[in-house]
Design an enzyme around this catalytic site. Structure first.
Site, PDB file in Angstrom:
ATOM      1  CD  GLU A  57      26.167  40.708 -32.171  1.00 14.02           C
ATOM      2  OE1 GLU A  57      26.639  41.409 -31.254  1.00 14.02           O
ATOM      3  OE2 GLU A  57      25.854  41.159 -33.283  1.00 14.02           O
ATOM      4  CD  GLU A 101      22.625  43.409 -29.093  1.00 12.86           C
ATOM      5  OE1 GLU A 101      21.547  42.753 -29.135  1.00 12.86           O
ATOM      6  OE2 GLU A 101      23.727  42.852 -29.042  1.00 12.86           O
TER       7      GLU A 101
END
Ligand code: NAD
Length: 695
Positions: free
Chosen positions: A106, A126
């Site tokens: 990210e 995640e």
């Protein structure tokens, strides 16, 4: 150590992240990045910025050491850092080697340009922690590689090699080596060409045909998610990247992230993640304990377990001397190992050459003299103390000093086995699970006298053969089999009281276990427990009072292998079919004991089976057989098919509230004729009273 090193390469500022071991994005590193970025932006001599972790590793994502602490969300939080990079007035190029995972990817997505080494792995895993990427990953990745590819990556959580993304907007360039130099060169080129800064947030995703695709994807994700909330939340967040303005998508992603954080499923997944990292650490064995070198392994017995155990070492490239009592048994064992490898080759998992390489690492033998050179021997012979005694006396006579002598026994006393040798400090249990080449769990059984370096070596070896190792003290059945004995006893008591094996199996399978207790018993073979119960009765000098399972064994019904057990089986088929013979046997068993069958709810079935596990787990913990509660959970998750999303029996008990668990156990214990093991364990009582959990 400064978490970010600031260097200049000509007019390019290179910010190198420096937070070993994985550049976890802890608070110090996050604020270090922003501070270094601000310096670069303020310096008129700097024209561009490279953000990197050097030639080894970009970032593995969140810093797990900050999990659950206020630091994890202290500002600047990760979205703040990414916003600062994305809004920078000078070009920012990410230089990625090793891993860019989770928050690491990210972070890179917030840069204007990205260069990666071709063998780097990129991913947003995640979902495996019951979460979604919460720092813009679900909004920026689709804008870089397209909705379909991003959805696949985010919902599966599976990382991909950088080379896969060549030619997409995720990577501007993929290089073989020297990724930082390549990024610096790109940064200078961007400046020279006066290229506009590419902010992924500005990319508009096409909406034509999107609705139909998203609905199709939603249906498939829903079917595969089996009630887990995270995959669906990932799906909806990616859908927002198409249907919502960027800022709105970001806002919804962040809200979904925090909502997932408080689901029991995510708590369980994070518990397991932390448990795996904690297991294998022993408070009294320092991490720098010198290891004994293991270059050659011996295995005794080429049966069910010996064969599988051997394969673990062959797979890791370690040569194995394999001993049996007869040429016939040896040939049979070797034949099974070869067949297993050839089946893997048929499925394309190994080449024919690899099969031969692995088989070539075995030295078959009938002679103990072949063990003179081995560094470790694992015994997997019949489960009888006198047989183990003969084996260990011979090992003591032939093995070199310092060789580690291990038993794969399921129940027998490792201290007693060690006493058959003149070197009990070198003896321990290495308890594999069947099939030993497949099952992830390894119980490392520490004897009273086992040396610390033997423990450290066994733990390192467990890693090498890719097992999840848990240390257990010596007791009957160690952690796992001791607990499963209570689970089995609770299930048996339920059928005696009036439930059917089918009802119990179905209720437990709905709870999430891979296989209900009776189907599992039939698969494992009922004769093993029968023999154990008879042995224990004999050891205790009391008459053996047969259980229903023992009655089945008396009829020759040992489970699948004899075509009948708790169920019946058609030849060659594994489907468990209800059997009226069992119903009759149960009716007779109850009648003989004056028991009137009662109706039992599925909820009670689950409570009795699981709370029996919890209570025994608590005893195992208070006796110091397990080092920590999460070790008990790992054993049960990886050896006995406990549902992963519940985090293990003790994690589940925490979720239920220990106070409530204790109350229910008290009710069970108060029933007339109740087993004394329903009494709540003292540790459980204490934790419940203090309002604490096993954590
Ligand atoms: P098995 O009967 O399949 O194999 C035992 C093998 O040992 C046989 O091939 C036999 O010929 C050989 N053997 C017997 N005595 C020997 C001796 N003195 N020297 C050399 N070889 C000898 O049994 P198994 O299921 O592989 O179990 C072996 C051990 O592993 C037992 O202690 C058992 O409790 C333990 N264990 C079994 C399982 C399981 O699920 N089967 C799981 C964990 C541990």
């Amino acid at each position: 150590m400064n978490p970010v090193t600031y260097t200049l390469q000509g007019p390019v500022a290179v910010l190198t992240m420096n937070n070993p071991p994985v550049n976890g994005l802890g608070h110090a590193l996050r604020s270090g990045i922003v501070t270094a970025l601000d310096s670069a932006l303020a310096d008129p001599a700097v024209t561009a910025v490279v953000l990197t972790g050097g030639e080894q590793l970009f970032s593995g994502g969140a810093d797990v050491r900050e999990f659950g602490t206020p630091k994890s969300s202290m500002s600047p939080n990760l979205p703040d850092v990414i916003r600062a990079l994305e809004n920078a007035s000078k070009p920012v190029v990410a230089a990625i080697a090793g891993h860019a995972l989770g928050g690491g990817l990210e972070l890179a997505l917030g840069c204007h340009f990205r260069v990666a080494r071709k063998d780097a792995t990129l991913g947003l895993p995640e979902v495996k922690l019951g979460l979604l990427p919460g720092a813009g990953g679900t909004q920026r990745l689709p804008r870089a590689i397209g909705v379909e590819a991003a959805l696949q990556m985010i919902v599966s959580g599976t990382p991909q090699k950088a080379a896969t993304f060549a030619g997409t907007d995720l990577l501007d360039s993929v290089v073989d080596s020297d990724v930082v130099a390549a990024a610096v060169a790109l940064a200078q080129q961007v400046v020279a060409d006066k290229r506009t800064l590419r902010r992924l947030r500005d990319v508009k995703l096409p909406t034509a045909g999107a609705d139909a695709f998203l609905q199709f994807a939603r249906n498939s994700v829903k079917a595969a998610a089996k009630g887990m909330p995270a995959p669906l939340a990932c799906m909806e967040a990616v859908a927002d990247s198409v249907t919502q303005p960027f800022d709105e998508g970001l806002k919804r992603e962040r809200a979904a992230f925090f909502a997932l954080m408080s689901t029991p499923e995510s708590r369980a997944a994070r518990h397991v993640f932390a448990a795996e990292r904690a297991a294998g650490k022993l408070p009294d064995v320092p991490s720098d304990t010198p290891l004994r070198p293991i270059a050659q392994v011996g295995v005794i017995g080429a049966g069910t377990m010996g064969g599988g155990i051997t394969m673990n070492f062959l797979n890791a490239g370690l040569p194995v001397v394999l001993l049996e009592t007869s040429q016939e048994a040896l040939d049979r064992g070797l034949g099974t190992i070869r067949r297993n490898y050839e089946n893997s080759a048929k499925r394309g998992k190994l080449t024919a050459e690899q099969v031969e390489q692995r088989m070539g690492l075995i030295t078959p033998t009938l002679d103990y003299a072949a063990f003179k050179t081995v560094d470790l021997v694992i015994e997997a012979v019949f489960e009888q103390m006198d047989v183990k005694e003969k084996v260990f006396r011979q090992l003591d006579a032939v093995c070199k000093p310092g060789a580690i002598l291990a038993s794969n026994t399921s129940y027998l006393d490792i201290n007693k086995i060690a006493s058959f040798t003149s070197r009990p400090q070198d003896v321990l249990g290495l308890h594999f699970f069947s099939p030993a080449n497949v099952m992830k769990l390894l119980e490392i059984v520490r004897g009273e006298k086992t040396a610390k370096d033997v423990m450290a070596t066994a733990l390192a070896l467990g890693k090498k053969i890719r097992k999840i190792s848990v240390v257990s003290g010596v007791c009957d059945g160690f952690i796992g089999n001791r607990m499963v004995a209570r689970y089995g006893a609770a299930a048996n008591a339920l059928v005696v009281a009036g439930a059917s094996p089918q009802q119990i199996d179905k209720a437990m399978e709905r709870f999430g276990v891979a296989m209900g207790p009776f189907r599992m018993g039939d698969l494992a073979g009922l004769d093993i427990g029968w023999a154990t119960r008879k042995r224990k009765a004999a050891e205790a000098g009391v008459p053996h009072e047969p259980t229903v399972a023992d009655k089945l064994c008396e009829l020759g019904r040992f489970g699948q292998k004899t075509g009948a057990g708790w169920y019946r089986y058609a030849p060659g088929v594994r489907d468990a079919l209800p059997d009226p013979v069992v119903d009759e046997l149960l009716a007779q068993y109850r009648a003989e004991r004056g028991i009137t069958p009662r109706k039992i709810s599925d909820e009670e079935v689950v409570q009795r089976c699981i709370f029996a596990l919890v209570n025994e787990g608590a005893r195992i913990l208070e006796e110091g057989i397990a080092v920590r509660a999460s070790d008990v959970d790992l054993v049960y998750l990886n050896g006995y098919g406990f549902p992963a999303h519940r985090g293990g029996p003790l994690c589940y008990a925490n979720e239920m509230g220990l106070f409530n668990v204790v109350r229910t156990l008290r009710d069970f214990a108060a029933e007339p004729g109740a087993f004394d093991w329903w009494q709540p364990a003292p540790l459980l009582l204490k934790l419940a009273e203090e309002g604490r959990t096993f954590a």
